[in-house]
Write a protein that holds these residues in place. Sequence first.
Motif, short mmCIF file in Angstrom:
data_model
loop_
_atom_site.label_atom_id
_atom_site.label_comp_id
_atom_site.label_asym_id
_atom_site.label_seq_id
_atom_site.Cartn_x
_atom_site.Cartn_y
_atom_site.Cartn_z
N LEU A 28 0.85 -1.18 0.00
CA LEU A 28 0.00 0.00 0.00
C LEU A 28 0.88 1.24 0.00
N GLN A 29 0.52 2.20 -0.84
CA GLN A 29 1.25 3.46 -0.92
C GLN A 29 0.26 4.60 -0.87
N ILE A 46 -5.13 5.76 -1.35
CA ILE A 46 -4.23 4.61 -1.22
C ILE A 46 -4.15 3.89 -2.56
N HIS A 47 -2.94 3.52 -2.93
CA HIS A 47 -2.67 2.75 -4.15
C HIS A 47 -2.21 1.37 -3.72
N ALA A 48 -2.93 0.34 -4.13
CA ALA A 48 -2.60 -1.04 -3.78
C ALA A 48 -2.00 -1.73 -5.00
N ILE A 49 -0.79 -2.27 -4.80
CA ILE A 49 -0.11 -3.03 -5.85
C ILE A 49 0.53 -4.26 -5.22
N VAL A 60 0.29 1.64 7.03
CA VAL A 60 -0.01 2.63 5.99
C VAL A 60 -1.45 3.12 6.10
N LEU A 61 -2.40 2.22 5.97
CA LEU A 61 -3.80 2.62 5.89
C LEU A 61 -4.38 3.06 7.23
N LEU A 62 -4.31 2.22 8.23
CA LEU A 62 -5.05 2.46 9.47
C LEU A 62 -4.65 3.74 10.21
N PRO A 63 -3.36 4.06 10.34
CA PRO A 63 -3.04 5.30 11.05
C PRO A 63 -3.62 6.55 10.38
N ARG A 64 -3.54 6.61 9.06
CA ARG A 64 -4.09 7.78 8.35
C ARG A 64 -5.61 7.79 8.39
N ILE A 117 -14.95 10.30 6.69
CA ILE A 117 -13.88 9.72 5.89
C ILE A 117 -14.25 9.74 4.42
N LYS A 118 -13.36 10.29 3.61
CA LYS A 118 -13.40 10.17 2.15
C LYS A 118 -12.18 9.33 1.78
N TYR A 119 -12.42 8.19 1.15
CA TYR A 119 -11.37 7.22 0.90
C TYR A 119 -11.33 6.83 -0.58
N LEU A 120 -10.18 7.05 -1.20
CA LEU A 120 -9.94 6.67 -2.58
C LEU A 120 -8.96 5.52 -2.60
N LEU A 121 -9.37 4.39 -3.18
CA LEU A 121 -8.50 3.23 -3.32
C LEU A 121 -8.28 2.96 -4.80
N VAL A 122 -7.04 3.02 -5.23
CA VAL A 122 -6.68 2.61 -6.58
C VAL A 122 -6.14 1.19 -6.45
N LEU A 123 -6.90 0.25 -6.95
CA LEU A 123 -6.62 -1.16 -6.78
C LEU A 123 -6.00 -1.71 -8.07
#
Length: 122
Positions: free
Chosen positions: A2-3, A15-18, A29-33, A44-50
């Motif tokens: 996760l980046q 978050i960009h998942a590769i 990466v994810l949970l603290p932010r 929460i507004k959450y964008l995930l690029v999978l």
Amino acid sequence: MLQYINDLPADVLGIHAIGEVTKQDMDTVLLPRLDELAKTNGDIKYLLVLETDISNFSLAAWWSDLVTGLKHFTEWKRIAVVTDQKGVEWFTDMFTHFIPGKAKGFNLGELDEAVRWISANN
């Protein structure tokens, strides 16, 4: 892995998942932010690029994701998932009926549209 995605509005977590995604990725990466965003904004507004197959998420990562989703259940305002996996895109569109906020799936070619949608204030 996760980046973070930079150059998004301050009220959006991107978050960009590769490759392989592990519980350690979720915890560091994810949970603290996500926790910080909920505490700071109240929603929460959450964008995930999978860009990895969902089978590349470890079982522990899925469990961590589920627990976090429930922990912040009332705080989800918008969730955008950008992917080339039609099943995930469809599931995201259906997920909007089960959370207090909105969820929408986008294909990879619609990333700019997803950023506009997740950044909206309504």
